[in-house]
Design an enzyme around this catalytic site. Sequence first.
Site, PDB file in Angstrom:
ATOM      1  NE  ARG A   1       3.871   7.435  -3.183  1.00  0.00           N
ATOM      2  CZ  ARG A   1       2.852   7.663  -2.359  1.00  0.00           C
ATOM      3  NH1 ARG A   1       2.055   6.672  -1.999  1.00  0.00           N
ATOM      4  NH2 ARG A   1       2.624   8.877  -1.899  1.00  0.00           N
TER       5      ARG A   1
ATOM      6  CG  ASP B   1      -4.134   1.286  -2.533  1.00  0.00           C
ATOM      7  OD1 ASP B   1      -5.158   1.178  -3.243  1.00  0.00           O
ATOM      8  OD2 ASP B   1      -3.837   2.324  -1.920  1.00  0.00           O
TER       9      ASP B   1
ATOM     10  CB  THR C   1      -0.901   0.049   1.258  1.00  0.00           C
ATOM     11  OG1 THR C   1      -0.063  -0.049   2.412  1.00  0.00           O
ATOM     12  CG2 THR C   1      -1.935  -1.051   1.271  1.00  0.00           C
TER      13      THR C   1
ATOM     14  CG  HIS D   1      -2.380   5.556  -4.759  1.00  0.00           C
ATOM     15  ND1 HIS D   1      -1.153   5.932  -5.206  1.00  0.00           N
ATOM     16  CD2 HIS D   1      -2.391   5.852  -3.432  1.00  0.00           C
ATOM     17  CE1 HIS D   1      -0.449   6.444  -4.217  1.00  0.00           C
ATOM     18  NE2 HIS D   1      -1.180   6.404  -3.125  1.00  0.00           N
TER      19      HIS D   1
ATOM     20  CD  GLU E   1      -0.112   4.527  -8.308  1.00  0.00           C
ATOM     21  OE1 GLU E   1      -0.095   3.354  -7.902  1.00  0.00           O
ATOM     22  OE2 GLU E   1      -0.369   5.493  -7.570  1.00  0.00           O
TER      23      GLU E   1
END
Length: 328
Positions: free
Chosen positions: A231, A255, A229, A299, A260
């Site tokens: 980076r 996440d 969760t 995210h 991304e």
Amino acid sequence: MAKKVAWFDVSEFDKKYFEDKDLDMSITFFEEPLNEKTAELAEGFDAVSVFINSDLNREVLETLDIDIVACRSTGFDHVDLEAADEMDVTVCNVPEYSSNTVAEHTFALLLSVSRKLYSAINKVKDGSFDHEGLRGFDLKGKTFGVVGTGSIGKHAIRIAKGFQMDVIAYDPFPDHEAAEEIGFDYVDFDEIVETSDVISLHCPLNEHTEHMFSDEEFKKMDGTVLINTSRGGLVETESLIKAIDRGDVRAAGLDVLEDECGLSEDIDYLGEMEEKCDLQTILHDHILIKRDDVVVTPHNGFNSEEALERLISTTIENLEDLANPVNN
Ligand code: NAI
């Protein structure tokens, strides 16, 4: 104190928050993130408030005539601090608003993986009520390896203890008092890699931590679950795919993904995507997303009502009192 604030990347939640508030400053909302395409909207304002999708590079800062950048985030890597300093612009952040929130999301991901929730829910929606392919595993008694024992890591450890997991942790700056109080052991990085049943990442991305999990680390694992969760760049994406194929990693709950930004709908065309991210990594992200043994959320770890209220109220304090400056 800011008088006229341009509030970029506004959400319905933000607007609702302000409905019954009586503030000594005027706030104007803009749907767009602040970047080179939208900078002219900030003309005539003495402060801007931005979310992580904005890009306040030197060129953008040079076109603005502002005193304050109030980041609605903990991270401020989307603001060129050196340029802001030179221009006498104070940049403020929100140091802590979602620690428990992200830690709770960590366990949402872990339980989704351990109890195959996504497949189970889809199966029922498709009209099937049998257990085929849905056997999971217990958390109780498993070893939870935490990388980074800051605010989020410590919250995650407390939750893990509630599940009666054994907790080990690695952090170059250990908090021995917390270890004693909560009941976990610091070990070296290799021990985390080699002995954890679940590894959960809670450290920042920087030049020391980029790709801290790649082929070498994955080959030392044996059916480990990886939860990230923090980076995406902490993990080398292609190596993760290979590790899941080999069984070194049993499953993953993510996440965050490497590069991304290339998955965002804000990117209009391939050229822009190529400028901002590595296309090969985007392809690998898509491969991960499609796998049944990987759960990916966008995210979204910070995204709870309570966390967002804390985020906005601290941002207002920053605009009123220049609390939480990260430069000047
Ligand atoms: P924090 O600053 O309280 O804790 C970070 C910890 O990582 C510190 O204890 C530090 O000593 C440790 N650390 C630094 N280098 C390390 C290394 N090489 N190996 C292991 N540990 C290392 O940060 P916090 O608030 O706990 O946030 C952790 C991360 O979570 C952030 O860096 C951010 O990337 C991510 N985050 C994700 C969110 C989401 O929505 N998914 C929201 C907020 C933060």
